[in-house]
Scaffold this motif. Structure first.
Motif, mmCIF file in Angstrom:
data_model
loop_
_atom_site.group_PDB
_atom_site.id
_atom_site.type_symbol
_atom_site.label_atom_id
_atom_site.label_comp_id
_atom_site.label_asym_id
_atom_site.label_seq_id
_atom_site.Cartn_x
_atom_site.Cartn_y
_atom_site.Cartn_z
ATOM 1 N N ASP A 181 0.882 -0.994 0.018
ATOM 2 C CA ASP A 181 0.100 -0.085 -0.042
ATOM 3 C C ASP A 181 0.829 1.163 -0.106
ATOM 4 O OD1 ASP A 181 -1.725 2.074 0.442
ATOM 5 O OD2 ASP A 181 -2.522 1.409 2.291
ATOM 6 N N SER A 182 0.912 2.055 -1.040
ATOM 7 C CA SER A 182 1.661 2.889 -1.201
ATOM 8 C C SER A 182 1.042 4.508 -1.072
ATOM 9 C CB SER A 182 2.569 3.060 -2.547
ATOM 10 O OG SER A 182 1.720 2.904 -3.524
ATOM 11 N N SER A 183 -0.073 4.463 -0.755
ATOM 12 C CA SER A 183 -0.911 5.603 -0.480
ATOM 13 C C SER A 183 -0.176 6.796 0.023
ATOM 14 C CB SER A 183 -2.323 5.182 -0.127
ATOM 15 O OG SER A 183 -2.194 4.814 1.387
ATOM 16 N N HIS A 184 0.476 6.423 1.319
ATOM 17 C CA HIS A 184 1.179 7.442 2.169
ATOM 18 C C HIS A 184 2.040 8.434 1.294
ATOM 19 C CE1 HIS A 184 0.349 4.533 5.155
ATOM 20 N NE2 HIS A 184 0.028 5.723 6.034
ATOM 21 N N PHE A 185 2.631 7.772 0.110
ATOM 22 C CA PHE A 185 3.879 8.466 -0.911
ATOM 23 C C PHE A 185 2.874 9.208 -1.601
ATOM 24 C CE2 PHE A 185 5.803 9.403 -4.658
ATOM 25 C CZ PHE A 185 7.019 9.986 -4.317
ATOM 26 N N TRP A 186 1.816 8.879 -2.160
ATOM 27 C CA TRP A 186 0.962 9.584 -3.104
ATOM 28 C C TRP A 186 0.102 10.766 -2.531
ATOM 29 C CZ3 TRP A 186 3.341 9.164 -7.652
ATOM 30 C CH2 TRP A 186 3.438 7.725 -8.184
ATOM 31 N N ASP A 187 -0.209 10.476 -1.289
ATOM 32 C CA ASP A 187 -0.926 11.592 -0.543
ATOM 33 C C ASP A 187 0.067 12.600 -0.176
ATOM 34 O OD1 ASP A 187 -3.176 10.065 -0.773
ATOM 35 O OD2 ASP A 187 -3.230 9.180 1.261
ATOM 36 N N LYS A 188 1.128 12.040 0.210
ATOM 37 C CA LYS A 188 2.256 13.269 0.863
ATOM 38 C C LYS A 188 2.439 14.052 -0.534
ATOM 39 C CE LYS A 188 5.422 15.223 3.043
ATOM 40 N NZ LYS A 188 5.137 16.270 4.030
ATOM 41 N N THR A 189 2.607 13.552 -1.883
ATOM 42 C CA THR A 189 3.056 14.556 -3.093
ATOM 43 C C THR A 189 1.879 14.935 -3.491
ATOM 44 O OG1 THR A 189 2.942 12.505 -4.262
ATOM 45 C CG2 THR A 189 5.280 12.861 -3.103
ATOM 46 N N ALA A 190 0.746 14.752 -3.161
ATOM 47 C CA ALA A 190 -0.497 15.274 -3.729
ATOM 48 C C ALA A 190 -0.588 15.028 -5.127
ATOM 49 C CB ALA A 190 -0.585 16.718 -3.560
ATOM 50 N N ILE A 191 0.012 14.023 -5.810
ATOM 51 C CA ILE A 191 -0.251 13.435 -7.199
ATOM 52 C C ILE A 191 -0.535 11.919 -6.976
ATOM 53 C CG2 ILE A 191 1.675 14.971 -8.058
ATOM 54 C CD1 ILE A 191 3.757 12.871 -8.136
ATOM 55 N N GLN A 192 -1.080 11.374 -8.342
ATOM 56 C CA GLN A 192 -1.219 10.279 -8.212
ATOM 57 C C GLN A 192 -0.552 9.211 -9.419
ATOM 58 O OE1 GLN A 192 -3.254 8.229 -5.896
ATOM 59 N NE2 GLN A 192 -3.449 9.994 -4.701
ATOM 60 N N PRO A 193 -0.482 8.007 -9.242
ATOM 61 C CA PRO A 193 0.153 7.470 -10.542
ATOM 62 C C PRO A 193 -0.909 7.317 -11.519
ATOM 63 C CG PRO A 193 -0.536 5.620 -8.987
ATOM 64 C CD PRO A 193 -0.654 7.242 -8.196
ATOM 65 N N LEU A 194 -0.126 7.428 -12.795
ATOM 66 C CA LEU A 194 -1.089 7.829 -14.171
ATOM 67 C C LEU A 194 -1.339 6.294 -14.960
ATOM 68 C CD1 LEU A 194 0.244 11.106 -15.156
ATOM 69 C CD2 LEU A 194 -1.920 10.833 -14.080
ATOM 70 N N TYR A 195 -0.209 5.500 -14.811
ATOM 71 C CA TYR A 195 -0.122 4.326 -15.901
ATOM 72 C C TYR A 195 -0.517 2.981 -15.196
ATOM 73 C CZ TYR A 195 1.886 8.317 -18.215
ATOM 74 O OH TYR A 195 2.260 9.647 -18.674
ATOM 75 N N ALA A 196 -1.453 2.377 -15.272
ATOM 76 C CA ALA A 196 -1.899 1.161 -15.099
ATOM 77 C C ALA A 196 -1.590 0.328 -16.220
ATOM 78 C CB ALA A 196 -3.339 0.953 -14.606
ATOM 79 N N TYR A 197 -1.284 -1.067 -15.790
ATOM 80 C CA TYR A 197 -0.935 -2.123 -16.742
ATOM 81 C C TYR A 197 -2.557 -2.698 -17.021
ATOM 82 C CZ TYR A 197 0.722 -6.348 -19.080
ATOM 83 O OH TYR A 197 0.845 -7.050 -20.112
ATOM 84 N N ALA A 198 -2.723 -2.831 -18.564
ATOM 85 C CA ALA A 198 -3.489 -3.650 -19.284
ATOM 86 C C ALA A 198 -3.072 -4.502 -20.076
ATOM 87 C CB ALA A 198 -4.718 -2.658 -19.821
ATOM 88 N N LEU A 199 -3.635 -5.795 -19.857
ATOM 89 C CA LEU A 199 -2.990 -6.972 -20.443
ATOM 90 C C LEU A 199 -2.783 -6.838 -22.126
ATOM 91 C CD1 LEU A 199 -1.670 -9.712 -20.262
ATOM 92 C CD2 LEU A 199 -3.965 -10.853 -20.220
ATOM 93 N N ASP A 200 -4.088 -6.155 -22.402
ATOM 94 C CA ASP A 200 -4.172 -6.449 -24.001
ATOM 95 C C ASP A 200 -4.282 -4.890 -24.763
ATOM 96 O OD1 ASP A 200 -4.740 -9.156 -24.241
ATOM 97 O OD2 ASP A 200 -6.954 -8.604 -23.356
ATOM 98 N N GLN A 201 -3.571 -4.045 -23.801
ATOM 99 C CA GLN A 201 -3.430 -2.644 -24.547
ATOM 100 C C GLN A 201 -1.852 -2.247 -24.583
ATOM 101 O OE1 GLN A 201 -6.076 -0.628 -25.213
ATOM 102 N NE2 GLN A 201 -7.564 -2.317 -24.697
ATOM 103 N N PRO A 202 -1.596 -1.402 -25.395
ATOM 104 C CA PRO A 202 -0.382 -0.821 -25.476
ATOM 105 C C PRO A 202 0.077 -0.086 -24.280
ATOM 106 C CG PRO A 202 -1.784 0.469 -26.914
ATOM 107 C CD PRO A 202 -2.530 -0.688 -26.437
ATOM 108 N N ASP A 203 1.375 0.073 -24.086
ATOM 109 C CA ASP A 203 2.059 0.947 -23.387
ATOM 110 C C ASP A 203 1.432 2.440 -23.397
ATOM 111 O OD1 ASP A 203 3.531 2.505 -21.451
ATOM 112 O OD2 ASP A 203 5.603 1.484 -22.171
ATOM 113 N N PRO A 204 0.843 2.881 -22.275
ATOM 114 C CA PRO A 204 0.346 4.057 -22.418
ATOM 115 C C PRO A 204 1.262 5.371 -22.507
ATOM 116 C CG PRO A 204 0.219 3.474 -20.111
ATOM 117 C CD PRO A 204 0.637 2.163 -20.962
#
Length: 281
Positions: free
Chosen positions: A255-278
């Motif tokens: 659970d890395s929510s402490h880091f993202w809450d502290k920085t006030a940003i969120q991760p943008l890129y989720a992995y999707a099995l059948d999708q190209p790298d975003p």
């Protein structure tokens, strides 16, 4: 040698995303490789024999390569600082940012406040502790890195029958895209209050089995394993087609929510099995 804002020691996989992001945000930087390829500085850390003269002065140092042991961490942090201070007498000790892994975090789920199992961390953990305690460093412990050619579905090639059998007991996979790691590093550069140890992931959990079953060879291995009674009992199936897949079959271990809450940003890129790298560099 001209000063830069960020010095990247060991360009590597994350470095390609970080340099792209720094340039986009007009943050000056320099990066090293052992060969000096791609307009980087040719430099290598060699413990007590390290020559720091090729490195520019910088207020932020990002260490991409593993530092093994407290002694090496001392040589790196103290050695660079004293070298620069011998030339630039007003130079203040830099902020150190080290990248580590989450291997030593075994609680479910592990968070920023979970003590690592130092017996699993090895000398790299000793280096991180030294950097934090003596040099006020920030350590970002990363889950599985992906992006570009480093694609999770391609990891199926590493699976043998024995390895697959072992992973069936814990199918949880945590990932973070290299571009999100770069965003995390820039957030630390921008906020001097972010020190100590932080876990960094994309805040999702994936089913490893679902990902590697895209490979026909691995499907064959699983079919063979399903001839074993204990595997049938574990997966509640006798055929590959009947194995339940997806996030409902896995447990969040990081659970890395402490880091993202502290920085006030969120991760943008989720992995999707059948999708190209975003995010393509």
């Amino acid at each position: 040698m001209e000063q830069v804002q960020v010095l990247i020691l060991g360009h590597g996989f994350v470095g390609q995303y970080l340099t792209e992001l720094l340039a986009k945000n007009s943050v000056s930087y320099a990066a090293t490789t052992t060969t000096g390829r791609d307009a980087t500085i040719k430099w290598q850390f060699s413990g007590t024999d390290t020559d720091f003269s090729a490195l520019p002065v910088a207020p932020f140092i990002v260490v991409m390569f593993p530092v093994n042991g407290a002694t090496d961490a001392d040589h790196l942090c103290h050695g660079y600082t004293t070298h620069q201070q011998s030339i630039h007498h007003s130079y203040k000790p830099p902020r150190w940012i080290l990248l580590g892994s989450t291997r030593a975090f075994t609680q479910t789920p592990s968070t920023k406040y979970t003590p690592p199992d130092t017996t699993l961390g090895g000398p790299r953990m000793d280096a991180e502790v030294c950097a934090i305690e003596k040099y006020n460093a920030c350590v970002l412990n990363l889950v599985g890195l992906w992006g570009g050619a480093r694609c999770p579905r391609g990891w199926a090639r590493f699976y043998t029958k024995d390895r697959l059998r072992t992973r069936l007991n814990d199918r949880s996979l945590h990932l973070v895209h290299g571009a999100d790691v770069a965003r995390a590093i820039l957030a630390v550069v921008r906020d001097r209050t972010i020190n100590g140890r932080w876990l960094v992931s994309d805040q999702r959990v994936y089913d490893m089995l679902q990902i590697v079953l895209c490979d026909d060879r691995v499907r064959g291995l699983l079919s063979e394993l399903l001839e074993e009674k204990d595997v049938q009992a574990l997966l509640q199936a006798t055929r590959v087609e009947d194995v339940e897949l997806g996030t409902k079959c896995v447990t969040r271990r990081v659970d890395s929510s402490h880091f993202w809450d502290k920085t006030a940003i969120q991760p943008l890129y989720a992995y999707a099995l059948d999708q190209p790298d975003p995010h393509v560099i």
